[in-house]
Write an enzyme that holds these catalytic residues in place. Structure first.
Site, PDB file in Angstrom:
ATOM      1  N   CYS A 138       0.838  -1.203   0.000  1.00 57.63           N
ATOM      2  CA  CYS A 138       0.000   0.000   0.000  1.00 57.63           C
ATOM      3  C   CYS A 138       0.874   1.254   0.000  1.00 57.63           C
ATOM      4  CB  CYS A 138      -0.925  -0.011   1.215  1.00 57.63           C
ATOM      5  SG  CYS A 138      -1.988   1.437   1.287  1.00 57.63           S
ATOM      6  N   CYS A 141      -0.556   4.119   2.111  1.00 55.26           N
ATOM      7  CA  CYS A 141      -0.387   3.985   3.568  1.00 55.26           C
ATOM      8  C   CYS A 141       1.066   4.242   3.969  1.00 55.26           C
ATOM      9  CB  CYS A 141      -0.753   2.590   4.038  1.00 55.26           C
ATOM     10  SG  CYS A 141      -2.170   1.869   3.241  1.00 55.26           S
ATOM     11  N   ASP A 142       2.021   3.725   3.202  1.00 56.02           N
ATOM     12  CA  ASP A 142       3.408   3.673   3.672  1.00 56.02           C
ATOM     13  C   ASP A 142       4.390   4.569   2.931  1.00 56.02           C
ATOM     14  OD1 ASP A 142       2.567   1.769   5.467  1.00 56.02           O
ATOM     15  OD2 ASP A 142       3.006   0.095   4.136  1.00 56.02           O
TER      16      ASP A 142
END
Ligand code: NAP
Length: 318
Positions: A138, A141-142
């Protein structure tokens, strides 16, 4: 032993992404007592994407916000919501379908499966070991954790290229590693990646190992034409090699395609009467928010017709 709470619905929808929310809007607006259950937070896969720019009517939309609007729409017609609900058992074959969770038993006349799909794994050494320590599925997200780092994105489809472009906002350099010399991604997506100076393509190449000490330090690669093995120093690896359907809880009950997706007809009817499937989890030629939403609508209308017909037959017999 304490008995479980029992809930009775006309329609239960499993999975709260675009297909599930859309099904909830159509089923509850069709006067069906409807529940939406998800083992995770609501929003499905689009909650992990950045932007959607091919959902008609929205020239560009933040995906998370679009899913919030879908959810509010389902709320408007009164669908009950059960997020973060661990499902222990599903019985699709009886006339009244059952879904058992750790503390409740849900019963429904019809079930719509909209459980979507999850990222496919590379299945190479180091992938599991370094998950959350340099291996991520992701970028949204990261990505921010990789400021000025060197990253490898695996895959040649829309997801790999779009996410690689996104990662260049943070990373110093992003390698896109693809197993063929032709990219699968759409031309518009391909052009954006090809024109990005921070991106370097490594084609005809597959990863064979991810290694490091505390976190990812290297990726081992193999050229599929020459069989040459070489290594790159990277601090993050983002596999985007496609998706696989979330069907584990239905195995043995429903007919699946050879690739494991749920078989449906054009009415979203599965191999079991009263059970419908919608969105990425089924055999569909296109996996987009718009097609998932359309499937959701169609599956809910089919469920409503199925329930009305069964009740008409029952009342005629009695
Ligand atoms: P995808 O289109 O199936 O692409 C997967 C890519 O990974 C392909 O290039 C494939 O190579 C490669 N691959 C598969 N298995 C591999 C393995 N074991 N090792 C190395 N490489 C491997 O998957 P996706 O990009 O996740 O997209 C999924 C669906 O969502 C698609 O329908 C896509 O169009 C859609 N999507 C659309 C958008 C958009 O429209 N903006 C954005 C994201 C996703 P080959 O090409 O050789 O098969």
């Amino acid at each position: 032993m304490e008995s479980k709470r029992e809930y009775i619905y006309d329609v239960i929808i499993l999975g709260a992404g675009p297909a599930g929310f859309s099904a909830a809007v159509f089923a509850s607006r069709g006067c069906m007592k409807t529940a939406l259950i998800d083992t995770n937070c609501f929003g499905g896969q689009p909650s992990n994407y950045l932007e959607i720019e091919n959902y008609p009517g929205y020239l560009s939309s933040n995906s998370f916000e679009l899913m919030e609007k879908f959810e509010r729409h389902a709320d408007k017609f009164g669908a009950d919501k059960f997020p973060m609900t661990e499902i222990k058992r599903v019985n699709l074959t009886s006339e009244i379908k059952e879904i058992e969770t750790s503390d409740a038993l849900f019963k429904a006349k019809s079930i719509i499966i909209a459980t979507g799909a999850a990222p496919k794994k590379l299945n190479i050494p180091g992938e599991t070991e370094f998950k959350c320590r340099g291996v991520s599925y992701c970028a949204v997200c990261d990505g921010a954790f990789y400021k000025d780092k060197v990253l490898a994105v695996i895959g040649g489809g829309n997801s790999a290229l779009e996410e690689a472009v996104y990662l260049t906002k943070f990373a110093k350099k992003v390698y896109i590693i693809h197993r063929r010399n032709e990219l699968r991604a759409d031309k518009i997506v391909k052009d954006r990646a090809l024109n990005n100076e921070k991106i370097e393509f490594i084609l005809n190449t597959v990863p064979t190992e991810i290694s490091g000490s505390n976190s990812v330090e290297k990726i081992k690669l193999k050229n599929v034409n020459s069989n040459d093995i070489f290594e790159l120093e990277v601090q993050g690896v983002f596999p985007y090699i496609g998706i696989e359907p979330n069907v584990d809880m239905f195995l043995g009950q429903l007919k699946l395609t050879s690739q494991g997706f749920i078989e449906t007809d054009i009415n979203m009817q599965t191999s079991i009467e009263g059970v419908f499937a919608a969105g990425d989890v089924r055999n569909t030629p296109l996996r987009q928010v718009i097609t998932a939403a359309a499937d959701g609508a169609c599956s809910a209308c089919s469920a409503v017709k199925y329930i009305e017909k069964s009740e008409y037959i029952k009342s005629a017999v009695n």
